[in-house]
Design an enzyme around this catalytic site. Sequence first.
Site: not given
Ligand SMILES: [Zn+2]
Ligand SMILES: [Zn+2]
Length: 389
Positions: A137-138, A79, A359
């Site tokens: 995952e996020e 993702d 990020h």
């Molecule tokens: Zn991340």
């Molecule tokens: Zn990550």
Amino acid sequence: MNPELKEKVQDIAQQLVEWRRDFHRHPEIAFQEQRTSQVLRLALEEMGLEVESLAKTGLRAKLPGKTDGRCVALRADIDALPVQEQGEREYISQNPGAAHACGHDGHMAVVLGAAKILTQLKDFFVGEVVFLFQPSEERPPGGAKLMVEEGALQGVDAIFGLHFWQSLPTGKVGMVKGPMMAQTGDFNITVQGKGGHGSMPQQTVDPILVASQLVVSIQSVVSRSVDPLKPAVVSFGTIHGGTIYNIIPEQVSLSGTIRTFDSDVHATVERRMREIVENTCQAFGATAEIEYKRGYPALVNHPEMVDFASEVTAKTLGEGRIMEIDPVMGGEDFAYFLQKVPGAFMFFGMGDGMAYPHHHPRFDMDEKALPEATLLLTALVLEYLDKNK
Ligand SMILES: [Zn+2]
Ligand SMILES: [Zn+2]
């Protein structure tokens, strides 16, 4: 290390970059990874692997070796993040509001790379390899838990995963035995007061004052209620209330995150936070609603698998590649896989020349890490199967 393996990785080095850039151009966030999943499926099927869908947009591909034996899994998360990418890269995100700003595009590329090489070697190893491509995952509750529930680890004896890591120099590998990433939790607090005119506070219950007390008092949880030898973080991320300077608002909302390595510490932080919110509100005549969401459990590496992975890293990439690192307070749902089967999760450095952290809207990775990480994942599989014949 088998020089042939290095050659095989060199042969697909360009392909690794192309895969990664293709995913980078077309990022998709949590459980919306339709195109990503389709591209992965086609690539895996082209290699001749049997592919099944699970966890909505996730995939599980199987590669049997020459005879039955142990089964080892590699996992990539797929993702992207809800971030508007910035910059001038020719492979910049084509999807407004989404970006591979954490490196999961690279994870997919290197696990595909390992699949490609291992497919060429299937007549030479005993056992089986499973490739797991995990959505979301996020964003908790995440894809890993669902993958596990839907049978991703069926028959799997061991698992490895990596995260490309910007704070490590390119090609360095960092691992921690035991707890390596934090248990996460997040909360929303809504303080309900009684609004009114800013010049007549006696007629109101001021939620801004109560919220301010909460921010300060809750910071005492880590310093006063938690064993100083056990790490914990409480951070507020948002505070919202009010519309104009001369009105005391009705409500203020706060949100934040909690990180610990120990579930008892986590429970203490949650309990103390609730007590402080309830009692502070009571003291001021306000009320509050608390929404507390437990996130991922702590990621706990199996010590013997870290030893094994360190040996393979030294043998494959060289002694000097392993770096001592400290655990980090980030969360990672690979934790769920490690709760079920032995395994190791590692950080793989790709930070040379990279200025922006994970990020960040300008996050990028040093692609020289791609072939090296592919080599390591491939070697981990082959060495594990060879050792456990
Ligand atoms: Zn991340
Ligand atoms: Zn990550």
